[in-house]
Design a protein around this motif. Structure first.
Motif, PDB file in Angstrom:
ATOM      1  N   VAL A  28     -10.758   4.326   3.956  1.00 31.57           N
ATOM      2  CA  VAL A  28      -9.368   4.826   3.732  1.00 31.57           C
ATOM      3  C   VAL A  28     -10.083   5.252   2.360  1.00 31.57           C
ATOM      4  N   HIS A  36      -5.153   1.633   0.273  1.00 34.08           N
ATOM      5  CA  HIS A  36      -4.307   1.339   0.822  1.00 34.08           C
ATOM      6  C   HIS A  36      -3.479   0.034   1.339  1.00 34.08           C
ATOM      7  N   HIS A  39      -1.974  -2.004   4.278  1.00 34.95           N
ATOM      8  CA  HIS A  39      -3.182  -2.175   5.241  1.00 34.95           C
ATOM      9  C   HIS A  39      -2.468  -2.953   5.843  1.00 34.95           C
ATOM     10  N   GLY A  76       0.215   4.932  11.689  1.00 33.70           N
ATOM     11  CA  GLY A  76      -1.027   4.932  10.706  1.00 33.70           C
ATOM     12  C   GLY A  76      -0.971   6.616  10.249  1.00 33.70           C
ATOM     13  N   GLU A  80      -0.183   8.163   6.820  1.00 34.06           N
ATOM     14  CA  GLU A  80      -1.266   9.384   6.001  1.00 34.06           C
ATOM     15  C   GLU A  80      -0.074  10.414   5.650  1.00 34.06           C
ATOM     16  N   TYR A  84       1.209   9.190   1.824  1.00 30.45           N
ATOM     17  CA  TYR A  84       0.230   9.454   1.104  1.00 30.45           C
ATOM     18  C   TYR A  84      -0.129  11.010   1.128  1.00 30.45           C
ATOM     19  N   PRO A 188      -7.922  12.952   7.329  1.00 31.19           N
ATOM     20  CA  PRO A 188      -7.493  11.634   7.075  1.00 31.19           C
ATOM     21  C   PRO A 188      -6.263  11.219   7.868  1.00 31.19           C
ATOM     22  N   VAL A 191      -9.208   9.029  10.257  1.00 26.59           N
ATOM     23  CA  VAL A 191      -9.272   8.000   9.007  1.00 26.59           C
ATOM     24  C   VAL A 191      -7.893   7.088   9.087  1.00 26.59           C
ATOM     25  N   PHE A 192      -6.967   7.406   9.693  1.00 32.79           N
ATOM     26  CA  PHE A 192      -6.084   6.153   9.294  1.00 32.79           C
ATOM     27  C   PHE A 192      -5.790   6.180  10.485  1.00 32.79           C
ATOM     28  N   SER A 195      -8.254   3.159  10.914  1.00 32.33           N
ATOM     29  CA  SER A 195      -7.948   1.650   9.841  1.00 32.33           C
ATOM     30  C   SER A 195      -6.587   1.253  10.299  1.00 32.33           C
ATOM     31  N   THR A 196      -5.675   2.482  11.093  1.00 37.66           N
ATOM     32  CA  THR A 196      -4.829   1.446  11.056  1.00 37.66           C
ATOM     33  C   THR A 196      -5.468   0.491  12.467  1.00 37.66           C
TER      34      THR A 196
END
Lengths: 285, 402, 229, 315
Positions: A28, A36, A39, A76, A80, A84, A188, A191-192, A195-196
Motif C-alpha cells: 500500500v 495505512h 491495517h 479493503g 480505498e 483514501y 490501488p 492492492v488493497f 493487502s487486506t
C-alpha cells in the motif's frame, strides 16, 4: 545453546505474523504512499470474523478463513474507494489523518460487534514437537509454514504475473505505468484487496496462536511500520527480512535483556537503523 | 366493570394516603466504573451489582432516616479505567448531579485519581475491586474499600507456597502494575522467611500474549515452581505456553480468572494442577446463602453469571444503606463516613469479611476478606483450603504505611 | 490521424497551453519545437491523458479521446516515450519490456532485442543500473512493445552525450522508416527538424509557425532563435 | 479598529467572563481541561499545522512535563512555580533527542516514528517504577500558591481557571509571534515545498527541529499544568490515544491557524460529553467525524467559517 535456539524459534513465529502485516503495509505504501494505519484493526476484524464463524456459527475453520478473506478483500476495496481515494490529491497529512480516523472506526466496529473480551480462535492443533530440548507447538509450526507459503505466493505473484508486474510498475513510477496502458485507478483496489487478505491471514494467526482483543491491532500495525522502516519502505524483501529480524530481536531482548523493555529495545533497533541506514536494511540508497 | 373501576379508585386513594404519611424521598447515588474498554470485565459487573442492590434495598423498604424513607436511584458513568475520565465522571456526579455517595471503582489508576481529591469534597467514596494498596494508606476519612489490598493476599500466598516445600521459585507477571508488584513483594517476603528464594522476576505487559521468551529464560533456570501474577487474559497464555515449552513444575498464580476465561485460551489438560491464590471472593463452592442468592439473582437479571469480584460493589451499596441509617442523615456525609468506619459486618454481605476489632472496615477504611487456595482439577477451580491470613496484623501494618 | 482543436491545458491555476490546433497524419513525423516552458511537453502529456485538457478537443482516428483515462489512450494506439526515460529502475530490462506490452496480448520481445542488441546483453539487469543511453534505448523499445499506431517522443536526447544523441536520432529515423507515425518534442531543434516531415513552433503556449521540416530549418526566425549560428 | 482585533477582544472577554456564566461547576472543570488542551493543541499546530509534519508524540511529551514537575517537586523540594517553568525545559531535552532521528524521515514515516516514541515514553513511565511509581501513578501533587485558605487559593477552581487562562493566552500569543517571525515563514515554506526550501540553501532540518522542540515544550507545559490541577498523574493519560486527540483538535479546529487549536481543544474536551448518548458508538462516530472532516472540511472549522464569511462578504 538450547536457549538461544528456542528463543529464535519463539521469535520466528511472531516474526512471521509481522512479515504478513508488513507486506500488506508495504505494498500500500509503495503504490499510494499512504501509511495505512487502519491495517492492523482491519486485520483484527478478519480474525474476529473467523472466530465468530467458527465459534458461534459452527463453520469449519478453513471455510471460515476463506469467508473472512473474501469479506476482508471487499472491505479493503471499500476503504480505498470511500476513504483514501477522496484525499488522493490532497496534502499527504490528510491521508494520514483519514487513516487515523479509519482506525478509530474499525476499532469501534470491532468493539461493537465482538465485545471487549479477548477472543481466541479455537483450533485442534494441540501437539508439541520437541527436538533436543527445543520445543515447537504444532500451531506455531503451522503459522510459520502458512506465513512462508504466503510470502512465496506473494513473491511469485509480484514477480511473475502481469498484474503483479503492473503493481510494481505503479509503485516505481506511476506516470510511466500509465503510459504502459496500466489502469492506475484499478491497481490501488487490487492492492488493497491483496493487502487486506494478507492482513486477515495475519489476524487469523494472531487470533489462533494468541488472542484478539481491543488494541491488539494498533499494537501490531506499529510493529508493522517498524518492520517497514527496518527493511526499507515499499520493499517486499525488506518486509520479509525486517519482520523476521524484529520478531527474533524481540524474543532475544525479552530472553536476555529485559522482558519489560522488549518493545523499547525493538524500537531502539528501528531508530538505530534509521540513523545509520535511513533507506532500511534492504532499501535502495 | 363499575366495581373494578371503584376498586381501582380506592386503591389509588389508599396509596395517596399512605404516601402522605411518611415522606418518601429519593436518594441519588453515583457509580463511576469501567463500562467499556479492557477493564469493563471488572467494571460492568460491579455497576450491575450496585443497580441490583439498589433495587433490592428499595424493595425491602428503602433507607429509613428518621421519619423519611429514601428510595435509591443510581446514576452510572463510564470511567474507562482512565484517570482523566474518572475525574470527569466523579466531578460530574458531584458538581452537576449533586450526588454525595459514589460507588464502583474497579481499577487502581482511575481510583487513585479520584482518591486524590475526594477528601476535599462533600461526598463519600466506596471503592470496590481496585487492589492498589495506597488507596487506603492516605488516611482519607471519607473513603472506604471493600476489597483487601493485593499484598495482604500476597503474604498469605507466600506462606502457602513455602509450606509446599519449594525453595526456588520464578515469578512471571504484570509487575508494572503496582498492586501485582506489591502482591509479589509481600509473597517474596513471606517466602524468604522459610528459606525460599525468588530467582526470576520476569514481566509481561497487559497486551502481551506471547510469553514464550520469558518462559524460555525461566525454563533455563530450572526453578522448583512458577508463580504467574497478572490479569487473566495474559496469565492464561503463560500457563499454556509453559506446558508447550515442556515445563512441568508446579504453577501458582494470582489471577482470579473464571473457568471459561481460562478454557478459551488453554485446554483443561494444560491447566491441570494450577493453583490460584487469591481473595475467596464469590465461588459457588465456598459461599454463604447470601452469595448463592446473589449469584442466582444476578444470573437471572443480567442473563450472565456474575464475575467473582462483582460483590465488592454490591456490598458497598448495603454498607452505605446501613451507615446512612446509623448516621441518621443523608446530608451529613461526615457522619455517614464515620458510621461506615463503625459498621459491623451485615447479613446481606456476599463477600466473607473478616472483621477488625469487630468492625467491617478498619480505621483506614479497609475491609478484609478471607483468602483461599484454589486448584484447577479436571476442568474446574476447586476450593482446597483457606489461606492463613491475619487481618488484624495486616491492618496494624497498613496504618504504618504511607 | 491525430487532430487537436483549440486545446487548453495547464497545472493548478496556471494555464500553459492557450488553445492550439495541431494535426498529425498517418505515417508522418511531426516535430514540436520551441523554448523551454512553451507548452510542448504539456501538450504531449494532455494527449496521453497524464494532464487534463481544460478546453478543446483531441481526436484520434476520428474518435474523441479528450480526457480519456491514460490506459484507454494506450489501448487506442498512442504510446509515449517519456521525458527523462522513466524506466522502472528496480525491475529488470526484460520486465520493463514486458510491461511495454501490458495493454495487449502476447509480447514479441525477441524482435525488440534484435532491434536493440544492447538490451539483450543487459536483459537480466535492473533498469536503474543502465547508462543513460541504454535507458533511452530501453524506453524506446518499451514504447514500441505496445505496437502503437502513433508513437510520441518527449525530449529523447535530454541529458545524453552527443554521441548517444546521434544514436537516438538514428533509432528514431529507423522507426520512422518502418512506417510509424511519430510526434516528437525535442530541445535539439536541428535534430528534430531533420527528422520531421512537418513541424510546429511553440511560443508561450501558442503555435506561431507551422511548416515542413526543411522550411522551418531555413526560416529566419527559427534559425535566429533556435538553431543559433 | 480592524475586524480581527474586535473579534479577539470579544473572545478574550468571553473567556474572562466564562466562570461567572457557568452555573454548574462541572463545566468549569472541563473548561480548565480545555484550556490546558489549548496549550497542547497550539504546540501540535506548530509542527502539524505550520510545518506539515504529523507528530504523534504530543501526549508523551505532556507526560514528560507532568512527571518532571511532580518529581522535581517531590525529590528536590523545588517550589511549584519553579518546577512548572522547568518542566518544558526538561521536555525540550527529550524532544531534541527524539526529534533528531525522527526528522530524518518525512511524511507518514515521521508520524510512525514519533508514535513509536510515544509508546517508548509510555512503557518507560509504566515500568520505571522506582521513579514513576508505575501504573499506580503519583498522588498528592501540590497546587501552586500558599495552600488552602491563602488569599489566592489555587484549590479554588476559579482561581486555577484564570491561572490557566493567562498561560494559555500567553502561549497562544507566543505561537502567533513564532508564526509571524522569519522562522515561522520558513516553517510555512517547508510545509509548502521542503525541497525548494532546501534548494535555496536553508538548513531546513534546523527549523523543523526547532518547531518540533517548541511544540514539545508547549506539551510539557500543558502536562505540568495538568499535573498540578489534577494532583494525580499516571501513564494512562499520556498514551498514544491522547496524542491522537491532539491531532484531532488541530484538524477539526483548523490546522495552520491560531484560532483553530483553541476551538479544536474545546471540542475535543466537550464533544465526548455530548456524545455520551452514543457511548458505545463513540469511537466509530469519532473516527467517522475525523474521516469526513478531512475529506470535506480539510481546513477545519476556521476554514469553513472563513469560506462562509467571504461568501457572505461577496454578496
Amino acid at each position: 545453546m538450547t536457549e538461544i535456539l528456542q528463543q529464535i524459534i519463539n521469535g520466528i513465529a511472531i516474526g512471521g505474523v509481522y512479515v504478513l502485516i508488513a507486506l500488506g503495509l508495504t505494498i500500500v505504501f509503495g503504490i499510494l504512499g499512504i501509511a495505512h494505519f487502519a491495517h492492523g484493526s482491519v486485520s483484527m476484524f478478519g480474525g474476529y470474523l473467523t472466530f465468530f464463524l467458527v465459534a458461534q456459527q459452527g463453520y469449519p475453520l478453513i471455510l471460515a478463513i476463506l469467508v473472512a478473506l473474501v469479506v476482508g478483500m471487499v472491505l479493503g476495496v471499500l476503504i480505498e474507494l470511500l476513504a483514501y481515494r477522496p484525499v488522493r490529491n490532497a496534502n499527504h497529512i490528510n491521508a494520514f489523518i483519514v487513516a487515523l480516523g479509519l482506525t478509530m472506526m474499525v476499532e469501534g466496529i470491532n468493539l461493537q460487534f465482538f465485545g471487549a473480551e479477548q477472543v481466541v480462535i479455537p483450533t485442534d492443533a494441540g501437539r508439541v514437537f520437541s527436538i533436543g530440548g527445543v520445543t515447537l507447538p504444532e500451531l506455531r509450526l503451522y503459522v510459520i509454514l502458512a506465513a512462508a507459503a504466503l510470502i512465496l505466493a506473494m513473491t511469485i505473484f509480484v514477480e511473475k504475473t502481469k498484474t503483479g508486474q503492473a503493481i510494481r510498475a505503479v509503485a516505481e513510477n506511476r506516470d510511466a505505468a500509465i503510459l504502459m496502458g496500466i489502469n492506475v485507478q484499478m491497481i490501488p483496489l487490487i492492492v488493497f484487496a491483496i493487502s487486506t487478505a494478507l492482513g486477515v491471514a495475519a489476524g487469523v494467526m494472531v487470533g489462533s496462536l494468541f488472542a484478539i482483543a481491543p488494541g491488539v491491532g494498533e499494537g501490531l500495525v506499529v510493529k508493522g511500520f517498524a518492520v517497514l522502516i527496518l527493511g526499507g519502505l515499499g520493499s517486499i524483501p525488506g518486509a520479509v527480512v525486517g519482520g523476521i529480524v524484529l520478531g527474533v530481536t524481540e524474543a532475544l531482548a525479552a530472553g536476555f535483556i529485559s522482558s519489560a523493555y522488549k518493545d523499547v529495545i525493538a524500537f531502539v533497533v528501528m531508530i538505530a537503523v534509521l540513523l545509520l541506514r535511513p533507506q532500511g536494511l534492504m532499501g535502495r540508497a | 366493570m363499575k366495581i373494578r373501576a371503584l376498586l381501582g379508585c380506592s386503591a389509588a386513594t389508599l396509596m395517596l394516603v399512605g404516601g402522605a404519611h411518611a415522606a418518601e424521598k429519593t436518594l441519588t447515588i453515583g457509580v463511576a466504573d469501567a463500562l467499556t474498554g479492557g477493564a469493563a470485565v471488572y467494571g460492568l459487573p460491579q455497576a450491575n451489582s450496585v443497580e441490583m442492590a439498589a433495587d433490592e434495598i428499595n424493595a425491602a423498604g428503602g433507607i429509613a432516616v428518621g421519619d423519611d424513607t429514601y428510595m435509591l436511584d443510581v446514576i452510572v458513568y463510564d470511567d474507562k479505567a482512565n484517570p482523566t475520565e474518572a475525574t470527569n465522571a466523579v466531578r460530574k456526579l458531584i458538581d452537576r448531579d449533586g450526588v454525595r455517595y459514589i460507588l464502583g471503582f474497579c481499577c487502581s489508576g482511575a481510583t487513585g485519581a479520584v482518591a486524590s481529591f475526594i477528601e476535599y469534597e462533600d461526598a463519600v467514596m466506596l471503592v470496590g475491586n481496585a487492589a492498589e494498596r495506597s488507596i487506603t494508606t492516605q488516611g482519607i476519612s471519607n473513603l472506604v474499600r471493600t476489597r483487601p489490598p493485593a499484598d495482604y493476599t500476597g503474604a498469605a500466598a507466600g506462606a502457602f507456597v513455602a509450606k509446599q516445600g519449594h525453595k526456588r521459585i520464578a515469578v512471571l507477571g504484570a509487575l508494572e502494575t503496582s498492586f501485582y508488584a506489591s502482591y509479589v513483594e509481600a509473597f517474596e517476603e513471606e517466602f524468604k522467611k522459610s528459606g525460599g528464594e525468588v530467582i526470576a522476576h520476569e514481566v509481561f505487559a497487559s497486551k502481551d500474549r506471547d510469553m514464550s521468551p520469558q518462559l524460555t529464560k525461566i525454563r533455563e533456570m530450572q526453578p522448583d515452581a512458577l508463580l504467574v501474577v497478572g490479569y487473566v487474559e495474559p496469565a492464561a497464555f503463560a500457563y499454556r505456553q509453559a506446558t508447550e515449552l515442556g515445563m512441568d513444575v508446579p504453577r501458582y498464580g494470582f489471577t482470579s480468572g473464571s473457568e471459561e476465561q481460562f478454557l478459551r485460551v488453554a485446554s483443561s489438560e494444560q491447566m491441570e494442577g494450577v493453583w490460584d491464590l487469591r481473595p475467596t471472593e464469590l465461588t459457588l463452592q465456598s459461599t454463604t446463602d447470601a452469595g448463592l442468592a446473589y449469584h442466582a439473582n444476578y444470573s437471572e437479571r443480567f442473563g450472565d453469571a456474575p464475575s467473582p469480584s462483582s460483590p465488592y460493589a454490591y456490598d458497598q451499596a448495603w454498607a452505605l444503606k446501613h451507615a446512612i441509617e446509623a448516621a441518621g442523615s443523608v446530608e451529613d456525609t461526615e457522619a455517614v463516613a464515620a458510621a461506615l468506619r463503625e459498621l459491623e459486618v451485615f447479613p446481606e454481605a456476599v463477600m466473607q469479611y473478616l472483621p477488625v476489632e469487630g468492625k467491617m472496615f478498619d480505621q483506614n477504611g479497609q475491609a478484609y476478606t478471607a483468602n483461599g487456595a484454589f486448584q484447577w482439577q479436571e476442568g474446574h477451580w476447586v476450593f482446597v483450603e483457606e489461606l492463613p491470613s491475619d487481618q488484624e496484623a495486616y491492618s496494624r501494618f497498613l496504618s504504618t504505611v504511607n | 490521424m491525430l487532430e487537436i482543436r483549440g486545446l487548453r491545458t495547464g497545472y493548478g491555476a496556471i494555464e500553459v497551453v492557450h488553445g492550439i490546433d495541431l494535426d498529425v497524419n498517418e505515417g508522418e513525423c511531426v516535430a514540436l519545437i520551441g523554448a523551454n516552458g512553451a507548452g510542448k511537453s504539456s501538450t504531449l502529456k494532455t494527449i496521453c491523458g497524464l494532464l487534463p485538457a481544460r478546453d478543446g478537443q483531441i481526436r484520434f482516428d476520428g474518435h474523441d479521446i479528450t480526457n480519456r483515462k491514460g490506459h484507454a489512450i494506450v489501448q487506442a494506439g498512442i504510446t509515449m516515450c517519456p521525458e527523462g526515460r522513466q524506466v522502472f529502475p528496480g525491475m529488470s530490462v526484460m520486465q520493463n519490456l514486458r510491461l511495454g506490452a501490458y495493454a495487449r496480448k502476447g509480447a514479441d520481445i525477441e524482435e525488440m532485442l534484435d532491434m536493440f542488441p544492447i538490451l539483450r546483453e543487459r536483459a537480466g539487469q535492473a533498469a536503474g543500473t543502465l547508462s543513460g543511453g541504454e535507458q533511452e534505448m530501453l524506453a524506446i523499445a518499451r514504447a514500441l512493445m505496445s505496437r502503437p499506431r502513433l508513437c510520441i517522443f518527449d525530449e529523447p536526447s535530454l541529458g545524453l552525450a552527443p554521441k548517444i544523441v546521434a544514436e537516438v536520432a538514428q533509432t528514431i529515423a529507423r522507426i520512422k522508416a518502418m512506417g510509424m507515425t511519430i510526434l516528437l518534442v525535442e530541445q535539439n531543434s536541428l535534430m528534430a527538424l531533420r527528422l520531421a516531415d512537418r513541424a510546429y513552433l511553440f511560443e508561450a503556449g501558442e503555435i506561431v509557425l507551422e511548416g515542413t521540416g526543411t522550411e522551418l530549418q531555413t526560416h529566419p526566425e527559427v534559425v535566429k532563435a533556435y538553431l543559433g549560428h | 479598529m480592524p475586524r480581527k482585533q474586535i473579534f479577539l477582544l470579544i473572545a478574550l472577554a468571553a473567556f474572562i467572563a466564562l466562570p461567572q456564566l457557568i452555573s454548574v461547576k462541572y463545566y468549569l472543570h472541563l473548561s480548565i481541561l480545555a484550556l490546558i488542551w489549548v496549550i497542547m493543541a497550539q504546540g501540535q499546530n506548530l509542527i502539524q499545522g505550520y510545518t506539515g509534519y504529523v507528530s504523534i508524540v504530543q501526549a508523551g511529551f505532556m507526560g514528560i512535563g507532568a512527571y518532571s514537575t511532580a518529581l522535581m517537586g517531590s525529590h528536590f523540594g523545588l517550589p511549584v512555580t519553579l518546577t512548572i517553568i522547568l518542566a518544558p525545559l526538561v521536555t525540550a531535552v527529550f524532544a531534541l533527542a527524539t526529534g533528531y532521528p525522527s526528522l530524518r524521515v518525512k511524511g507518514h514515516c515521521f508520524a510512525i516514528v514519533t508514535l513509536a516514541f510515544n509508546m517508548v515514553i509510555f512503557i518507560v513511565l509504566l515500568n520505571f517504577t522506582a521513579l514513576t511509581n508505575g501504573e499506580a501513578g503519583i498522588t498528592g501533587i501540590p497546587k501552586p500558591g500558599y495552600g488552602r485558605g491563602a488569599w489566592i487559593d489555587f484549590h479554588d477552581r476559579q482561581v486555577y481557571y484564570y491561572f490557566v487562562l493567562i498561560v494559555a493566552v500567553a502561549m497562544t500569543a507566543l505561537a502567533a509571534l513564532i508564526v509571524r517571525s522569519r522562522i515561522g515563514q520558513i516553517l510555512l515554506a517547508i510545509r509548502q515545498n521542503e525541497d525548494l526550501v532546501a534548494s535555496v540553501g536553508v538548513a531546513s532540518w534546523k527549523y523543523k527541529l526547532f518547531a518540533f522542540v517548541v511544540s514539545a515544550m508547549f506539551a510539557g507545559l500543558a502536562g505540568a499544568l495538568y499535573a498540578h490541577y489534577q494532583s494525580f498523574i499516571n501513564p494512562e493519560i499520556f498514551s498514544v490515544a491522547q496524542s491522537l486527540d491532539a491531532i484531532l483538535a488541530v484538524i477539526i479546529g483548523g490546522s495552520g491557524t491560531l484560532t483553530g487549536p483553541v476551538i479544536g481543544a474545546f471540542i475535543v474536551v466537550f464533544l465526548p460529553e455530548y456524545l455520551r448518548f452514543a457511548d458505545s458508538f463513540r469511537l466509530i462516530l469519532y473516527g467517522l467525524i475525523l474521516v469526513l472532516a478531512t475529506i470535506f472540511m480539510p481546513r477545519g472549522i476556521v476554514g469553513l467559517a472563513r469560506d462562509i464569511a467571504s461568501r457572505l462578504g461577496a454578496r
